[in-house]
Design an enzyme around this catalytic site. Structure first.
Site, mmCIF file in Angstrom:
data_model
loop_
_atom_site.group_PDB
_atom_site.id
_atom_site.type_symbol
_atom_site.label_atom_id
_atom_site.label_comp_id
_atom_site.label_asym_id
_atom_site.label_seq_id
_atom_site.Cartn_x
_atom_site.Cartn_y
_atom_site.Cartn_z
ATOM 1 N N ASP A 280 0.864 -1.252 0.059
ATOM 2 C CA ASP A 280 -0.029 0.024 -0.149
ATOM 3 C C ASP A 280 0.973 1.276 -0.006
ATOM 4 O O ASP A 280 0.314 2.457 -0.334
ATOM 5 C CB ASP A 280 -0.828 -0.060 1.446
ATOM 6 N N LEU A 361 -7.698 6.692 1.381
ATOM 7 C CA LEU A 361 -7.821 7.688 0.503
ATOM 8 C C LEU A 361 -6.318 7.875 -0.242
ATOM 9 O O LEU A 361 -6.241 8.694 -1.013
ATOM 10 C CB LEU A 361 -8.057 8.977 1.042
ATOM 11 N N ARG A 362 -5.618 7.027 -0.136
ATOM 12 C CA ARG A 362 -4.297 7.076 -0.863
ATOM 13 C C ARG A 362 -4.528 6.803 -2.307
ATOM 14 O O ARG A 362 -3.956 7.373 -3.171
ATOM 15 C CB ARG A 362 -3.260 5.927 -0.383
ATOM 16 N N GLY A 363 -5.410 5.835 -2.680
ATOM 17 C CA GLY A 363 -5.757 5.671 -3.986
ATOM 18 C C GLY A 363 -6.270 7.080 -4.883
ATOM 19 O O GLY A 363 -5.855 7.349 -5.910
#
Length: 423
Positions: A280, A361-363
């Site tokens: 991730d 919310l990294r995506g």
């Protein structure tokens, strides 16, 4: 894709010319602005003087510009030639997805790196190491082990901060972005840093000897076969990647230093899966397959044979293409801040992430950044749906929850959901 990667002259943007060895070299000094009221602002627990009303720092240039002597030019040339020759990035055949992900991370390091997974013998390590020739220059404090940024207190080492608080002038220089290899057999002491044994024995003092994380600050940290990396080193990388700082507590030494790097990893999925926590942390994920076209395979073999036979001549034959690609990257980095993305497109990106059940919310953040970097690389100041369609599989593929019964590739699932939302 060929136009994006700089193989066509029509896609190359105008940029300033590269500096030559005979150009004048200036030493810059970095100092606080005198004669202003002082405030204090805290960065990472350390107070740094802040000037009220005006910008915090200013540069002054000392009058020491000199041309390099012929002997110095010859020494630089011999030093460059003595290094192990690197395969040119422009000579890599195919593997467009992997090359695009690497270029986008060079343009915007905040994307967060790239994980490259694929079959053995597909040029993963060769492509990553060939990126060295294209890396741009950054401004650092001269002689600093942590590549401190003279304009950003969050990227400064402890000694540099202390000197600024004392009002000292700091010599500033430009240098190429570092690429640091993290070998699988590295020890935790070598990665994090440890006590300087030589100083302890000769001077009787406790001193910190920086490790690979210090060297990689503001640069690239490359881990080949990252899925085979020991768990304790994975924990160290997770901690540094999450906070941007490396904290060392050992042998009576307590020190923290900035460790913000672009994390690039490569591996073969047949040799083992990567821990989800580390996966991730990679901003993008590129899948590499074996080239099936017979003509392309022959071309790759012939190009490799030419390089092995005479690396110098082979590199010189690609100097023009390498130079154009480097100018394209420099131009994209300078125009990145002016690229805009419509609110409607941002909403649709987040809708795709939500409907795919992407955790966190990294995506969303990485997809926005990668789309803007791609628009800058193409020479535009506005993101289009085509830009998003190009990068969104690489940004979300590795963030989907694994279903052992699912036979469809996760990248195809992302593309299907993208067209469903954007149509």
């Amino acid at each position: 894709m060929a136009r994006i990667l700089g193989t066509s002259s029509s896609a190359i943007l105008a940029s300033r010319p590269l500096s030559s060895p005979t150009s004048k070299a200036s030493i810059h000094f970095f100092s606080p602005c005198p004669g202003q009221s002082q405030g204090r602002k805290f960065y990472g627990g350390i107070s740094v003087p802040v000037k009220k009303g005006k910008s915090q720092f200013q540069f002054s240039v000392s009058n020491v510009s000199t041309e390099l002597s012929p002997a110095q030019q010859q020494a630089q040339k011999l030093s460059k030639e003595s290094q192990r020759p690197v395969y040119p990035f422009a000579a890599i055949v195919g593997q467009d997805e992997m090359k695009l992900c690497l270029l986008l991370n060079v343009i915007d390091p905040k994307i967060g790196g790239v994980m490259i997974m694929g079959d053995r013998g597909t040029g993963k390590s060769t492509t990553v190491r060939s990126l060295v020739d294209l890396l741009p220059e950054i401004t650092v404090v001269a002689g600093d082990a942590f590549n401190s940024d003279p304009q950003d207190p969050e990227s400064m080492g402890m000694e540099v901060r202390e000197k600024i608080m004392q009002g000292e002038e700091l010599p500033v220089m430009t240098t190429k972005i570092n690429m640091v290899d993290l070998p699988l057999g590295a020890t935790e002491d070598r990665v994090c840093g440890t006590i300087d044994i030589e100083k302890a024995l000769t001077e009787g003092v406790k001193a910190f000897e920086p490790g690979l994380l210090a060297k990689a600050n503001r640069g690239i940290l490359y881990v080949d076969e990252v899925n085979l990396l020991d768990d304790h080193l994975v924990d160290v990388l997770l901690d540094s990647a999450a906070s941007g700082w490396n904290t060392v507590e050992r042998e009576g030494i307590s020190i923290s230093h900035p460790a913000r790097f672009i994390l690039i990893g490569s591996g073969n999925p047949e040799e083992g899966e990567l821990r989800p926590q580390l996966l991730d942390r990679f901003g993008m994920h590129a899948q590499v397959g074996t080239v099936r076209d017979a003509e392309l395979r022959v071309k790759i073999v012939e190009e490799r044979s030419r390089f092995d036979k005479n690396p110098k001549d082979f590199r010189e034959s690609y100097e023009s293409e390498q130079g154009k690609l480097q100018e394209q990257i420099t131009s994209a980095r300078s125009s990145l801040s002016s690229v805009e993305i419509d609110h409607e497109l941002r909403v649709k990106i987040s809708k795709v992430c939500a409907e795919l059940n992407v955790d966190g919310l990294r995506g969303d953040i990485v997809t926005n950044r990668a789309a803007k970097a791609l628009a800058a690389l193409k020479g535009r100041d506005k993101v289009t749906p085509e830009d998003i369609a190009t990068v969104i599989p690489n940004c979300l593929r590795h963030r989907l929850r694994k279903d052992p019964l699912e036979s469809i590739d996760s990248g195809l699932l992302v593309i299907e959901k993208f067209y469903e939302v954007f149509s």
